[in-house]
Design a protein around this motif. Structure first.
Motif: not given
Length: 404
Positions: A130-143
């Motif tokens: 469980t961690a945070r990731v960047f989308r292409k547009n640099k938005e952050v998502r938890w996955v």
């Protein structure tokens, strides 16, 4: 050439023809077998190709229709394939651009990410990363990711696959829940502290009035008539009732509050403590029908629970031989306790009201209408249920459950 040589030659030729015919028959037989085997292989291959095609189609359907994101990468982190959900989650299109998972890792989670990858290589899989990731547009998502290695025919790891679930909304809700819980805990602590302060401030003038009444009676001993003395007694009785009411309200305010105490509570010891505290007239007997169990919780709250139920049973006994019986039955996941009396009983129309604060059905001066409300709050705190079975004039049994 002599005749004998000719004969030898003819015999050799005959043997050769015979051998050739035998060889032709064997070859013909083997050819037929080979042809049959070839045809059988052709049919099998056709079936296998059809089966592979069907399975490939099914797998493709599964791959594209997985609700969660699915990704395949080589051991250098280059993404080889991902489904539509993954493309939508991360904002990349593999048919137009290349992607390496290193570009997705959130800066503060880099160490954790590489530790998890090492676990994947060493053990062949990891779960609930469980961690945070960047989308292409640099938005952050938890996955949350569950991953495993892919091996070749020689059991050599060649790639890795993972199912990625977007838990950003869940994390947000958890953060809100924690914030609300902390605010509620702070509010409850403040209310509890305020209740203690109010209780002290309310009791102080009551005690002062009680002291003044006592001094007036003492200073005028032998001078006051019977009616005046009776009025003073009524004042003292009222003051006592008011102080009891304040104490009960304070007890009610703290009865349902959570406690950090979670210890083994031997209810046999609780019964002994309650019996020492209760005033039980000689015509009433309290019977504990069997050895009580040990439960998990706060000893003080369990004492409050049984003391209120048992004192009610004693208080409202109207028989020459009053009986109070405490019992329990053990179920797989909970204990069901009962406190039974042969007292005045409660009419059915009042069964839903008696657990509400200040709803006393008896005008007994010792009853504030709070005791059963305290009982209900404690049972609710331990996620149990409480109910009663009663017949007016014959007695009442209160039942309640406590989880193991």
């Amino acid at each position: 050439m002599s005749q004998e040589q000719i004969n030898i030659l003819q015999r050799a030729l005959k043997r050769e023809k015979t051998a050739r015919k035998a060889a032709e028959k064997i070859l013909e037989s083997k050819s037929r077998e080979l042809y049959a085997l070839s045809e059988e292989l052709k049919i099998t291959n056709t079936k296998l190709e059809t089966s592979v095609s069907e399975k490939s189609s099914q797998l493709a359907g599964v791959f594209e229709n997985i609700i969660d994101a699915y990704m395949v990468m080589d051991l250098r982190g280059n993404v080889l394939k991902m489904n539509d959900a993954a493309s939508k989650l991360f904002g990349y299109n593999l048919s137009e651009e290349k992607l390496n998972v290193n570009s997705l890792i959130y800066t503060e989670d880099i160490t954790y990410a590489f530790e998890s990858f090492s676990e994947l290589v060493e053990k062949g899989r990891f779960s609930n990363y469980t961690a945070r990731v960047f989308r292409k547009n640099k938005e952050v998502r938890w996955v949350q990711i569950n991953a495993s290695l892919i091996y070749d025919a020689d059991q050599k790891p060649i790639a890795a696959q993972g199912i990625i679930r977007n838990i950003t909304e869940l994390k947000s809700l958890e953060a809100q829940k924690e914030k609300i819980r902390n605010a509620l805990e702070k509010s409850n602590n403040e209310l509890h502290e305020y209740a203690h302060i109010v209780s002290h401030d309310l009791k102080s003038p009551l005690r002062s009035i009680d002291a003044l009444v006592s001094w007036i009676k003492s200073d005028n001993e032998g001078k006051l008539d019977e009616e005046t003395l009776q009025n003073f007694s009524m004042i003292e009785s009222t003051l006592e009732t008011m102080e009891r009411l304040i104490s009960n309200i304070l007890e009610y305010s703290s009865a349902g509050s959570e406690t950090n105490k979670l210890e083994d509570v031997n209810l046999n010891n609780t019964m002994e403590d309650v019996n020492r505290l209760l005033f039980v007239p000689e015509h009433i007997s309290i019977d504990i029908l069997k050895k009580m169990p040990t439960v998990k919780g706060d000893p003080t709250k369990f004492q409050q629970l049984f003391q209120n139920l048992m004192s009610n049973a004693v208080k409202f006994s109207n028989k020459d031989n009053g009986i109070v019986e405490v019992d329990f039955v053990e179920e797989p996941s909970f204990y069901q306790f009962s406190v039974k009396d042969n007292g005045i009983g409660i009419e059915k129309k009042f069964h839903d009201r008696i657990f509400k604060i200040f709803h006393s059905l008896n005008r007994n001066k010792e009853s504030t209408g709070i005791g059963l409300s305290i009982v209900k709050k404690i049972v609710d705190l331990y996620e149990g249920t409480i109910w009663l079975d009663s017949e007016f004039g014959k007695g009442t049994t209160f039942f309640f459950t406590i989880k193991k």
